[in-house]
Design an enzyme around this catalytic site. Structure first.
Site, PDB file in Angstrom:
ATOM      1  N   ASP A   1       1.377  -1.134  -0.239  1.00 14.31           N
ATOM      2  CA  ASP A   1       0.199  -0.096  -0.154  1.00 14.31           C
ATOM      3  C   ASP A   1       0.915   1.175   0.162  1.00 14.31           C
ATOM      4  OD1 ASP A   1      -1.846   2.697   1.270  1.00 14.31           O
ATOM      5  OD2 ASP A   1      -3.315   0.763   1.245  1.00 14.31           O
ATOM      6  N   ILE A   2       0.559   2.290  -1.221  1.00 14.91           N
ATOM      7  CA  ILE A   2       1.694   3.352  -0.961  1.00 14.91           C
ATOM      8  C   ILE A   2       0.437   4.339   0.631  1.00 14.91           C
ATOM      9  CG2 ILE A   2       1.944   3.649  -3.152  1.00 14.91           C
ATOM     10  CD1 ILE A   2      -0.717   5.643  -3.269  1.00 14.91           C
TER      11      ILE A   2
ATOM     12  N   HIS B   1      -7.089  -5.786   2.012  1.00 13.18           N
ATOM     13  CA  HIS B   1      -5.948  -5.845   2.717  1.00 13.18           C
ATOM     14  C   HIS B   1      -5.547  -6.246   4.017  1.00 13.18           C
ATOM     15  CE1 HIS B   1      -6.484  -0.564   1.801  1.00 13.18           C
ATOM     16  NE2 HIS B   1      -7.550  -0.937   1.248  1.00 13.18           N
TER      17      HIS B   1
ATOM     18  N   GLY C   1     -15.748   2.287   3.465  1.00  8.91           N
ATOM     19  CA  GLY C   1     -14.285   2.911   3.142  1.00  8.91           C
ATOM     20  C   GLY C   1     -13.840   2.971   2.007  1.00  8.91           C
ATOM     21  N   GLN C   2     -14.551   1.789   0.723  1.00 11.31           N
ATOM     22  CA  GLN C   2     -13.742   2.248  -0.527  1.00 11.31           C
ATOM     23  C   GLN C   2     -13.679   2.966  -1.196  1.00 11.31           C
ATOM     24  OE1 GLN C   2     -16.302  -1.173  -2.867  1.00 11.31           O
ATOM     25  NE2 GLN C   2     -13.912  -1.469  -4.160  1.00 11.31           N
TER      26      GLN C   2
ATOM     27  N   HIS D   1      -9.570  -5.836  -3.589  1.00  9.14           N
ATOM     28  CA  HIS D   1      -9.362  -5.133  -2.871  1.00  9.14           C
ATOM     29  C   HIS D   1      -9.247  -5.527  -1.418  1.00  9.14           C
ATOM     30  CE1 HIS D   1     -10.054  -1.796  -2.767  1.00  9.14           C
ATOM     31  NE2 HIS D   1      -9.072  -0.624  -1.503  1.00  9.14           N
TER      32      HIS D   1
ATOM     33  N   ASN E   1     -12.567  -3.550   2.762  1.00 11.57           N
ATOM     34  CA  ASN E   1     -13.485  -1.941   2.073  1.00 11.57           C
ATOM     35  C   ASN E   1     -14.718  -2.702   1.408  1.00 11.57           C
ATOM     36  OD1 ASN E   1     -12.358  -0.793   4.211  1.00 11.57           O
ATOM     37  ND2 ASN E   1     -10.536   0.224   2.755  1.00 11.57           N
TER      38      ASN E   1
END
Length: 123
Positions: A37-38, A112, A103-104, A110, A97
């Site tokens: 994750d960035i 997490h 919260g997507q 994806h 999410n």
């Protein structure tokens, strides 16, 4: 409801999977691409993304059962490889999410995976 396609040219995750946007790859196979994750919320924070464009968990159907099983069995192995401490004293968190209220932010399914020494809890 199934709204999956092989690729969405406007999707940032589809572009990452295609190599059009750089990422720090964790793992890749025929079905899944995993990358860091960035904006990590934890010392270890990566995502498992199906290569097929599936908008969200809400679009999953029975035809996706094997894919999701694959993702969920990859998560613990990759968590350890990326630096999470072993269960039961260590561990990791898996979050999906779904939709605006969930919260997507990117409309591509994806998963997490977050872990490492606390305190890193944000919600």
């Amino acid at each position: 409801m199934n709204t999956s396609a092989s690729h969405d040219p406007n999707c940032i995750f589809c572009k990452i999977i295609a190599g059009q946007i750089p990422s720090k790859k964790v793992c890749e196979d025929e079905q899944v691409y995993a990358f860091h994750d960035i904006n990590p919320w934890a010392p270890v924070h990566f995502m498992l993304v199906p290569k097929a464009h599936i908008s969200s968990m809400a679009q999953l159907g029975q035809e996706h059962a094997a894919l999701m099983g694959h993702i969920m069995t990859l998560a613990p192995r990759l968590a350890l490889e990326q630096g999470c401490n072993p269960y039961p004293d260590g561990g990791f968190r898996v979050v999906v999410n779904t939709g605006a209220e969930g919260g997507q932010e990117v409309q591509h399914l994806h998963v997490h995976v977050m872990g490492g020494p606390r305190p890193w809890a944000k919600g």
